[in-house]
Design a protein around this motif. Structure first.
Motif, mmCIF file in Angstrom:
data_model
loop_
_atom_site.group_PDB
_atom_site.id
_atom_site.type_symbol
_atom_site.label_atom_id
_atom_site.label_comp_id
_atom_site.label_asym_id
_atom_site.label_seq_id
_atom_site.Cartn_x
_atom_site.Cartn_y
_atom_site.Cartn_z
ATOM 1 N N ARG A 91 4.500 -58.527 -42.953
ATOM 2 C CA ARG A 91 4.964 -58.036 -41.645
ATOM 3 C C ARG A 91 3.850 -57.329 -40.869
ATOM 4 O O ARG A 91 3.978 -57.106 -39.669
ATOM 5 C CB ARG A 91 6.142 -57.073 -41.837
ATOM 6 N N VAL A 92 2.784 -56.937 -41.575
ATOM 7 C CA VAL A 92 1.749 -56.121 -40.910
ATOM 8 C C VAL A 92 0.478 -56.916 -40.575
ATOM 9 O O VAL A 92 -0.523 -56.337 -40.182
ATOM 10 C CB VAL A 92 1.337 -54.911 -41.788
ATOM 11 N N CYS A 94 -0.461 -59.362 -38.265
ATOM 12 C CA CYS A 94 -0.954 -59.704 -36.923
ATOM 13 C C CYS A 94 -1.967 -58.679 -36.434
ATOM 14 O O CYS A 94 -1.699 -57.484 -36.442
ATOM 15 C CB CYS A 94 0.197 -59.763 -35.932
ATOM 16 N N GLN A 96 -4.801 -57.717 -37.712
ATOM 17 C CA GLN A 96 -5.577 -56.918 -38.682
ATOM 18 C C GLN A 96 -7.037 -57.361 -38.718
ATOM 19 O O GLN A 96 -7.344 -58.545 -38.647
ATOM 20 C CB GLN A 96 -5.004 -57.059 -40.097
ATOM 21 N N THR A 312 0.307 -52.512 -47.926
ATOM 22 C CA THR A 312 -0.149 -52.648 -46.540
ATOM 23 C C THR A 312 -1.531 -51.985 -46.452
ATOM 24 O O THR A 312 -1.955 -51.314 -47.398
ATOM 25 C CB THR A 312 0.782 -51.918 -45.544
ATOM 26 N N PRO A 313 -2.242 -52.126 -45.317
ATOM 27 C CA PRO A 313 -3.553 -51.454 -45.178
ATOM 28 C C PRO A 313 -3.426 -49.963 -44.898
ATOM 29 O O PRO A 313 -4.438 -49.276 -44.799
ATOM 30 C CB PRO A 313 -4.203 -52.158 -43.995
ATOM 31 N N VAL A 314 -2.199 -49.464 -44.743
ATOM 32 C CA VAL A 314 -2.016 -48.032 -44.484
ATOM 33 C C VAL A 314 -1.045 -47.444 -45.510
ATOM 34 O O VAL A 314 -0.053 -46.810 -45.170
ATOM 35 C CB VAL A 314 -1.546 -47.748 -43.034
ATOM 36 N N ARG B 93 4.845 -56.226 -33.899
ATOM 37 C CA ARG B 93 3.864 -56.678 -34.901
ATOM 38 C C ARG B 93 2.463 -56.132 -34.624
ATOM 39 O O ARG B 93 1.627 -56.063 -35.510
ATOM 40 C CB ARG B 93 3.803 -58.214 -34.918
ATOM 41 N N LEU B 96 2.367 -52.406 -36.474
ATOM 42 C CA LEU B 96 2.714 -52.193 -37.889
ATOM 43 C C LEU B 96 1.439 -52.275 -38.727
ATOM 44 O O LEU B 96 0.628 -53.169 -38.548
ATOM 45 C CB LEU B 96 3.707 -53.250 -38.373
ATOM 46 N N GLY B 97 1.283 -51.333 -39.645
ATOM 47 C CA GLY B 97 0.125 -51.381 -40.546
ATOM 48 C C GLY B 97 -1.186 -51.007 -39.874
ATOM 49 O O GLY B 97 -2.244 -51.299 -40.409
ATOM 50 N N LYS B 98 -1.131 -50.380 -38.696
ATOM 51 C CA LYS B 98 -2.359 -50.016 -37.981
ATOM 52 C C LYS B 98 -2.510 -48.495 -37.905
ATOM 53 O O LYS B 98 -1.525 -47.772 -37.950
ATOM 54 C CB LYS B 98 -2.326 -50.546 -36.541
ATOM 55 N N GLN B 99 -3.743 -48.052 -37.753
ATOM 56 C CA GLN B 99 -3.979 -46.632 -37.498
ATOM 57 C C GLN B 99 -3.721 -46.353 -36.028
ATOM 58 O O GLN B 99 -4.215 -47.071 -35.164
ATOM 59 C CB GLN B 99 -5.423 -46.267 -37.851
ATOM 60 N N VAL B 110 0.547 -43.304 -38.817
ATOM 61 C CA VAL B 110 0.845 -44.707 -39.105
ATOM 62 C C VAL B 110 2.361 -44.874 -39.182
ATOM 63 O O VAL B 110 3.082 -43.920 -39.453
ATOM 64 C CB VAL B 110 0.197 -45.210 -40.424
ATOM 65 N N ILE B 111 2.845 -46.090 -38.938
ATOM 66 C CA ILE B 111 4.276 -46.369 -39.000
ATOM 67 C C ILE B 111 4.695 -46.495 -40.464
ATOM 68 O O ILE B 111 4.030 -47.176 -41.248
ATOM 69 C CB ILE B 111 4.597 -47.695 -38.273
#
Lengths: 340, 342
Positions: A91-92, A94, A96, A312-314, B93, B96-99, B110-111
């Motif tokens: 889900r994460v 896109c 990256q 995930t990356p976070v 999208r 999500l997963g981003k700083q 972060v989320i």
């Protein structure tokens, strides 16, 4: 030892299952300063030792590998096609940033779908067979630099979050590796039993590294450190039993040695170390499953560091939980040697 | 004057979610050449005039928007985490997963997501609704969180700027800081005519503050320097690709905001052909920009857009190609000169 700087170093070193050498070099370098010896074995495991080498040691284990990707094709206009190596949260993906670990490190971006096109992909995770990485290279150059089968990792740099938390890729399980390094620092000159520290390869792809190294170690017992689910928005017990900042999670399961688990809880109470109990109905899904059946069998305990956003990356951990885990491990080893 | 990537990096690094463009306006103001006069209008548009060798026969307004898409804090919870809403067209999208960074103090966050291991069935393939998501800023309580962030603070993507491959650039807010850079570059040149450039606010929200700048400036023509969506990925064929990275400046004949004057469109294409400037049009009627707001200002202002094609627009990792920006610069310069001289 500054926990956050050690953790940042560990998380920034690439080590996808089966190709752990980057992370292994970084971890071995750190471990060597804290053990009598530290070597890398044939499967890519890093093993550090203290003690006489004759008595069966206590094995402290954390897996070293991280989830990542493997390059499966080079497409037109230098796009690399990659697929997950380990259970990545798709889900994460896109948008990256990615480091492609070919003959050299190549920068790339997974294209994000722009909302302007209102495409059919909106609201859906990227399928495992549709992950492209924009390298900006010609197809010829991309093919030269990126042999098929090369690994790839998230490029997100580790970051502090608030007073106590860290967000980074590969905290599963560099947080565990960090806890073992901190434990060995606490034990400097104080351990009266032999200890083997195993930083194992290939946990995310089935645990072959730990199974083999546990056999070699011939350990009397093993304490495994991994990460487990922390509670948060929409995530509660029994799915997630740990709390960020709540201390080490002591595992209880039919597959773990309950005397060791109880002793860890006793030691935590006696030494005022924060902990919670994590109850599981069967196997733990960690390297403990493989270590306990190595050789003649090895009694195992499991300590877990609560973590959010797994794979995930976070990923998020609380530094206080790493410290509590290290303190509890050290208390266990010291108790073995007769110290209360 | 060649494009300066270090200036683009600085422009992209500034936080400027719609309505809070101050930091971007500050950077642009610092970079204005000596002799440029500037003023800020009531909606925050930065209006710049620079004298050339003489006044043009026609006044041409160049325009690029300063704002970028992002998120805004809507609530702070007892648990210390934060609810938010999107500002502009942001796909879930994308973040999500981003700083992410909250407010002027850039508090990192972060989320939070339920671990993939705990999802059942098709949940693994479905993106959660924004309203159900929380931003984790590392706080355990409301009091701790309220000391760091306030409701109404904006949330910005992480400014990761990277040149890569053969002439490609990745960064947040390239939409439309590359347009800002093109205008700045032109302003710094030796000018045959007086130049009028507007750095606008609130484009991404549809407010279209460029309309008031156009009212104030009352130009004869307007040229919008923008970015536009390229969908040129492997597996996408034909018109669905919209436009291509490496294909040069994009001149649309129509998008979802504007039907461009045919004469201006054809003139741009003729100039491109005559001067060997790589140029293309869009093969899908998609997107929109300040041209919509400017076209209907006053009694109507003929407006054309020149865009840099980008992948991943409105995400933290927009990708563009330097050669396309250079083509856009050349086409804008020539168009501006011709229209000014009419």
């Amino acid at each position: 030892m500054e926990l956050d700087s050690i953790l940042f170093l560990l998380c920034a070193a690439p080590g996808v299952s089966g190709h752990e050498s980057g992370a292994a070099e970084t971890a071995a370098e750190l471990l060597r300063q804290l053990c009598d010896s530290a070597e890398t074995d044939a499967l890519g495991n890093v093993v550090g030792k203290i003690g006489d080498g004759e008595t069966p040691p206590v094995l402290l284990e954390a897996h070293l590998d991280q989830i990542g990707f493997v390059i499966t094709a080079i497409e037109a206009e230098g796009f690399a096609r990659i697929t997950p190596c380990g259970g990545i949260d798709r889900r994460v993906l896109c948008g990256q940033e990615i480091t492609l670990l070919g003959n050299e490190h190549v920068y790339g971006v997974i294209p994000a779908d722009a909302p302007h096109l209102k495409d059919e992909n909106a609201g859906k995770a990227l399928p495992a067979d549709a992950i492209l990485v924009d390298t900006g290279l010609s197809q010829k150059d991309a093919a030269l630099k990126l042999p098929l089968g090369s690994r790839a990792v998230f490029r997100t740099p580790p970051a502090r979050l608030g007073k106590h938390r860290v967000a980074a890729p590969a905290l599963d399980n560099r947080a565990g590796v960090c806890a073992l390094l901190r434990c060995m620092e606490l034990l400097q000159g104080r351990a009266h039993v032999p200890v083997n520290v195993l930083l194992a390869a290939q946990e995310e792809t089935g645990g072959a590294g730990a199974a083999a190294a546990a056999f070699t170690a011939g350990a009397a017992e093993a304490l495994v450190v991994d990460v487990s689910f922390a509670q948060g928005q929409g995530v509660s017990a029994p799915d997630a039993q740990g709390r960020l900042g709540g201390g080490a999670m002591v595992g209880f399961s039919p597959a773990l040695d309950h005397r060791m688990s109880e002793q860890l809880c006793d030691l935590a109470e006696r030494n005022s170390i924060a902990f919670t109990r994590e109850i599981m109905g069967g196997r733990s899904g960690t390297d403990a499953d493989r270590i306990q059946t190595a050789g003649r069998g090895v009694p195992c305990a499991l300590l877990s560091i609560p973590l959010r956003n797994m794979h995930t990356p976070v990923e998020i951990v609380d530094l206080r939980d790493i410290e509590a885990t290290a303190q509890l491990l050290a208390a266990y080893i010291l108790a073995k040697g007769g110290e209360a | 004057m060649p494009l300066q990537l270090n200036v683009l990096e600085r422009l992209c690094a500034a936080s400027g979610v719609s309505g809070r463009e101050d930091a971007v306006r500050g950077v642009i103001t610092e970079l204005l050449p000596a002799g440029a006069q500037h003023s800020v209008d009531p909606l925050g548009n930065l209006i710049v005039r620079k004298e050339g060798a003489r006044a043009g026969a026609k006044a041409v307004m160049l325009c690029a928007h300063m704002d970028e898409v992002g998120l805004i804090v809507t609530d702070i919870h007892d648990t210390g985490d934060v609810s938010f809403a999107a500002v502009g067209g942001v796909d879930t999208r994308a973040y999500l997963g981003k700083q992410l960074f909250v407010g002027q103090a850039r508090i990192p966050g972060v989320i939070d997501l339920k671990a993939v291991h705990l999802l059942e069935g098709d949940e693994k393939n479905i993106i959660p609704h924004t309203a159900s998501l929380r931003l984790d800023i590392g706080c355990d309580s409301r009091a701790e969180a309220e000391a760091l962030v306030r409701r109404g603070d904006f949330i910005c993507f992480s400014p990761t700027f990277q040149a890569f491959g053969e002439g490609y650039i990745q960064g947040k807010a390239i939409d439309d800081r590359i347009g800002c850079l093109l205008l700045l570059t032109l302003l710094r040149e030796e000018l045959p005519y007086d130049m009028l450039a507007v750095f606008s606010t609130n484009e991404e929200t549809g407010v279209g503050a460029a309309r008031t700048a156009a009212f104030t400036c009352a130009p004869d023509y307007a040229l919008v320097a923008e970015t536009t969506t390229a969908n040129d990925l492997p597996g996408t064929e034909g018109a669905a690709r919209v436009c291509l990275l490496g294909g040069g400046a994009v001149v649309p004949f129509m998008d979802q905001g504007t039907v461009y004057p045919r004469a201006l469109y054809e003139r741009a294409m003729q100039i491109a052909a005559r001067e060997n400037i790589p140029a293309q049009t869009k093969t899908k009627i998609a997107g929109g920009n300040d041209a919509k707001s400017i076209t209907a200002a006053r009694g109507g202002i003929p407006t054309l857009t020149v865009s840099v094609p980008c992948r991943g627009l409105h995400s933290p990792s927009v990708v563009m190609k330097q050669s396309d920006a250079e083509a856009s610069l050349r086409l804008l310069r020539s168009l501006w000169k011709e229209l000014s001289a009419e």
